[in-house]
Design a protein around this motif. Sequence first.
Motif, short mmCIF file in Angstrom:
data_model
loop_
_atom_site.label_atom_id
_atom_site.label_comp_id
_atom_site.label_asym_id
_atom_site.label_seq_id
_atom_site.Cartn_x
_atom_site.Cartn_y
_atom_site.Cartn_z
N ALA A 51 -7.25 7.60 10.13
CA ALA A 51 -7.58 7.24 8.74
C ALA A 51 -6.61 7.93 7.78
CB ALA A 51 -9.01 7.66 8.43
N TRP A 52 -6.34 9.18 8.07
CA TRP A 52 -5.43 9.93 7.19
C TRP A 52 -4.03 9.32 7.19
CZ3 TRP A 52 -1.60 13.37 9.56
CH2 TRP A 52 -0.79 14.00 8.62
N ARG A 53 -3.54 8.96 8.35
CA ARG A 53 -2.19 8.38 8.43
C ARG A 53 -2.13 7.05 7.68
NH1 ARG A 53 1.79 9.81 13.23
NH2 ARG A 53 1.34 11.99 13.37
N ALA A 54 -3.20 6.30 7.81
CA ALA A 54 -3.23 5.02 7.09
C ALA A 54 -3.20 5.27 5.58
CB ALA A 54 -4.49 4.26 7.48
N TRP A 55 -3.97 6.26 5.18
CA TRP A 55 -4.00 6.60 3.74
C TRP A 55 -2.62 7.09 3.28
CZ3 TRP A 55 -2.94 11.12 1.19
CH2 TRP A 55 -3.29 11.17 -0.15
N LEU A 56 -2.03 7.93 4.14
CA LEU A 56 -0.74 8.52 3.82
C LEU A 56 0.32 7.42 3.61
CD1 LEU A 56 0.08 11.53 3.71
CD2 LEU A 56 0.93 11.33 6.03
N GLY A 57 0.31 6.45 4.49
CA GLY A 57 1.29 5.37 4.41
C GLY A 57 1.22 4.62 3.10
N GLN A 58 0.01 4.61 2.49
CA GLN A 58 -0.14 3.84 1.25
C GLN A 58 -0.07 4.71 0.00
OE1 GLN A 58 -3.77 1.66 1.69
NE2 GLN A 58 -2.77 0.09 2.94
N ASN A 59 -0.38 5.97 0.16
CA ASN A 59 -0.52 6.80 -1.05
C ASN A 59 0.52 7.89 -1.23
OD1 ASN A 59 -3.23 5.88 -2.30
ND2 ASN A 59 -3.61 6.03 -0.09
N ALA A 60 1.20 8.27 -0.16
CA ALA A 60 2.17 9.36 -0.31
C ALA A 60 3.33 8.89 -1.20
CB ALA A 60 2.71 9.78 1.05
N GLY A 61 3.70 9.72 -2.13
CA GLY A 61 4.81 9.36 -3.02
C GLY A 61 6.14 9.61 -2.33
#
Lengths: 733, 511
Positions: B350-360
């Motif tokens: 879940a974190w990696r999925a979030w990271l892919g979309q939200n990390a600047g």
Amino acid sequence: MKDGRGGVVARWTLGDSTQLRVAARFGGVLILQDETLQVTTIEDTSPKVLVQDTPRTLRATDAREVPMVYEVTDDHGLTQVDLVLRAGEREDRRVVARLDGQTRLDRGAVVVQSDDRFVRGVHVPIEIVMEARDNDPIRGPKWGRSETVVLIPPAVGEAEAKRCEALRELRGAAVDMLARRLTTEVPTGAKAVAPFWRQEREAHHKLNGLVQATIGASYGGLGVPRRLAALVRGQMDRLHRAVDSTCEPGNSHGACAGGYAKVRDTSEVTVLALDGAMRALADADAASISRRLAEVAEDAALGAKLWRESEPKRGSAKLQAALTVLGGGARSLGRLESLGHDLAEVVEIGVRRIERTVRGDDLRGAELAAVDLARRLRRPYPSFAGGGGQHGTEAGGGAPLDGLAAGGEMQDSFEQKGNALDELAREHAAEMENLQRALADAMREVQTESSREQAREHARRIRRAVSGLPTRAMETSSVGGAAAMMRENAERMAEALDRLGFSEAQRAGENALRAADEARRMAFGQSDLFGQPPAEAHAVERARTTVEQELGWVRERMEQAQRAAADRSGESVRRSAGAEQELAERTKRLAEQGSTGETPLPQDTVEMLREAEQAMRQAAQALRGADTERGVDRQREGQRLLDIARESQRDDASQADVSRGNQDGSSDSERRREARDESGMGRPLATGRVDIPGADAFRGPEEFRKRVVRGLSEPVDPRLRDAVRRYAEGLLR
Amino acid sequence: MSRTRGGWKGLLGAACALLMLLVAGGAQAGDALRAERAWKATVQLRLQEAARVLQGAPEGDTMLALERGRMLLYATRYTEASGVLQRSDVLALPEGAHLAELAANCARSTAGALVVTDDEHGLVVRMQDDRDQVLVPILAQVATHARRSIARELGVQLPRPLRIELVRDHHSLSSITGLAEESARTTGTVAVANWGRVAMVSPRSATHGYPWLDTLVHELAHVALSIGTLDRAPLWLQEGAAKYAEGRWRAADPGDGHPSADAVALAGIELGLGRDLDDIGPSVAMLPSAEHAMVVFAEVESFVRYYVREAGPRALPGLLSGLRDAAAGATASDVMKAQTGRDLGAWTQAWRAWLGQNAGDVPAELTLAGPAPHAATAVRNVRLGMLLLERGHGQAASRVLLVAREAAPHELRVRALLGEAFARMGQRQQSWTAVAAIDPPMVPDAVAFSMHGRFLAEQTDRVGADRSFFRALALNPWNAETACEMLVEPLVPAAAERAELCRAARRWPRY
């Protein structure tokens, strides 16, 4: 005991003053002598040792030598006088005089040099005294000692610190020059342009003077490493070209301004190169000093252990001495650059830790703290390295932008050139050796048993021809003397032929002919009353004819042998010609690289490389044409030039003898120019063997003397030429 | 720090196994139950209790001797610990030999060190460099704040006293923690928490300092995690929670979160520098490079923040207490599943999925692969600028530093030097302009913060000035300009501990 004349003699060893009275016992009756004799002993005192100007304290950096002018007296007699040097636990006792035990006065002088092996080996204050021993047979020999001269040796790293400060001063001057160039523009008026450029050139020459003085100086016996000096000289050459060629008379203002921008850029590179090299040297010095101080810290640990376990007084002294040295070393480190400053603090912290434990009577703690300091100093890394921690806590992160990496790539580039030159010279030397070995092998192969028999026959003829000549003469400057010299050389020629030593036989034969000619010349001046020449003259003439014939045979035989050897080693010669050509190409490329880019080699090194390239090409050409003699000769010349060029680049962090090498005050480049000039005049190798004339080179005593002087003084390293000449003149006077 | 903790756990397991074997075999192993009680009290830093348990232990009891040595090691009584652990029967145990060597190293590296005890703040600081004692009041204040913030964020009360070993260099850090010196140098490790205490490199050792106060809190969080989980926290949780906690003892800093952990983690993973959370290895300090360490720290920080954000503020304390109370053999993943319904794998996904979309994006200056753009130009001109400033050539320095600024516009170090150059020229306004826009800094710089603070103080923005001065102090306290808040001698800062630090920094300037 009875004295043989009716009396008795008694002997006692007298220790103290007393009264002596004689008594005689008759049975139970003791009759005392009326008179008593008062015997007063005078104690055998220790020798008195006086040394001029003592006590006193000197610094080894100020005093190159410590004269110990002494006078020793004793009331009975002296047996020995010693010079004694003590430093901490170490003692060095040197016998200055051994005396017969009767001598009551001895005077003399002895000098302790500041570079004495004992002085160089210690870093704690040294006590220097004279001690003398008497011959007291009663209580045993006693020592007397003089007052002390305390010699304070240089702190650990003192020389390195001085060198670093000098280089820092040089860097400062370069930075000042850069600052001026960064804030100055080329004037617009035509009248102002010429003085402007004149000023620039003067500034450059002033800086160059400082460069030469700094890299040529000695700092407590340490010089500037050659490779660093070469880098700096290369930079100065590059800067010189920029300053000299960027604004010619009649150029437009734009062209001059563009030229000045180039001078600015070059000045920036010079500053960075100098800065990088200087910091690298300082860091290397810091590491070296650190390792030396590690030994001192170990000494401190040993002192603490001795103090705690067995010998408090000795241990305490040892520990205190070590702490003093560590303090001095820390001060030296603090005068270097960043690693030095860092390690200086490490040492100071370590010393304070040791002192704290000693104050708290924790000698085991003192030992541990000293061991810890020693371990740290054996690993002279910066206290902190790696990421830098700026980006994050605990670990990670990149190095901060502090510019300290600047100049490093220039040093690397220069190092690469130096290493390439090293490698080139090594490979060329190996190639040259291979060829010479092949030629020598081939020569041996053509020396067959039949040629040996032939040579022996010719040797016999020579011996027979000179058998009538005198073997010795009272006067060398007479016909007889010259005849004896001829015989000696002719016999040497024969002996060489027995061994198939054709080259030597040729030299000896030529000398024999020269001696014969000398005899002929002198015979004209030594005719007898009837106008007849001396009797030896005829014998010399006859022998000369034979020797001349045999010399012709030797020459012919040598040529044949060389041709045969060249044929036999043809493959090796051809291969060597190819290799020589390839090495010449490499030399050319290195010279090109060395004269361009931000880190050029010094101009004279580049020129040396170009000359080496030419010699190597000539060697290749001669070898291709099977002219091995010329090929080998040119190959040697190429190697000589490569060696000189390499010498200027060789990395030698500690040139302890630089001061001696520089005694004539000439710079490295001057010495190299001298070497090249001498070579151009066809003289022997400047750095090769000294051509000392043999005893067979008959020219008469005066001529011989001149030749010795010339021979000793010319071909040697030019740095030593004057000294050798003076020595030789003294020798032959 | 986990290497030793991990090793410690393994060694403890081995020791327990050995103990069981000895008991089963009827050997004279000693009082196993008493030894376990002593061990538990020791690792939870209840050292007085451990001492009571061990009081009157029979002379020949090997296990109790080992635990006594351990207790003394945790109490930082190294010489005594070394004496106990040198017993031949203790040395015969693998863990005994390991602890004996460590205790001997600690005794050697701390011999003659100065010890400052602050009863009021519950702190014992031992320092190799006695000059560092001027840092103790600041450390004490931070430790007090850290106690509160760690109790709040992690649900663990730190014991009194806290023990800090302030060492000079990597050499000593390695010696007293067991971390290989080479690893410390490679990853730029500045601190390690093990054996119940924090070992830190003095900020004086680093030319430009490092965030030493946040680092202290980071390491105290490790101590708390050890106590709070009975040392059962896996490395990702150790480091993630410590990163999460390290900045929460103070007011938010404009530089916090820059560069963003999320962005660095994603970029690092894409460059192949990242690691799976359960495959970080024995220690972050043992990763192959400082860049690897930076990325792994970013990964674990990003993940823990995500976990707290998604599972709620009590999730982290709950995870720690859950681990402490879990049955033997239970993992963090098991506890997460029990508490949130999702195990570590699911959370990671879940974190990696979030990271892919939200990390600047990672800032341009931060390079994880190869040198930064224009780095060579910046480095050269910074060095020239420094040399010119050293010789008093402000105008010439400004000229080369302007080139450096063009090459590295966000480098505070360049701006600070430029500000100094302008100041030398008497151009106050330009000097101020050089350091005015300091946020968000790519790489913080203490002198730039100090100059910024001084300018704000002159503009009577006392609050802003204090914040800047504090940021500088938290980075490089031994820089005289920082310590003295850019005041000219003999002026010193008003606060007593700052004034003392200022005087010390002037007296013993950092080289």
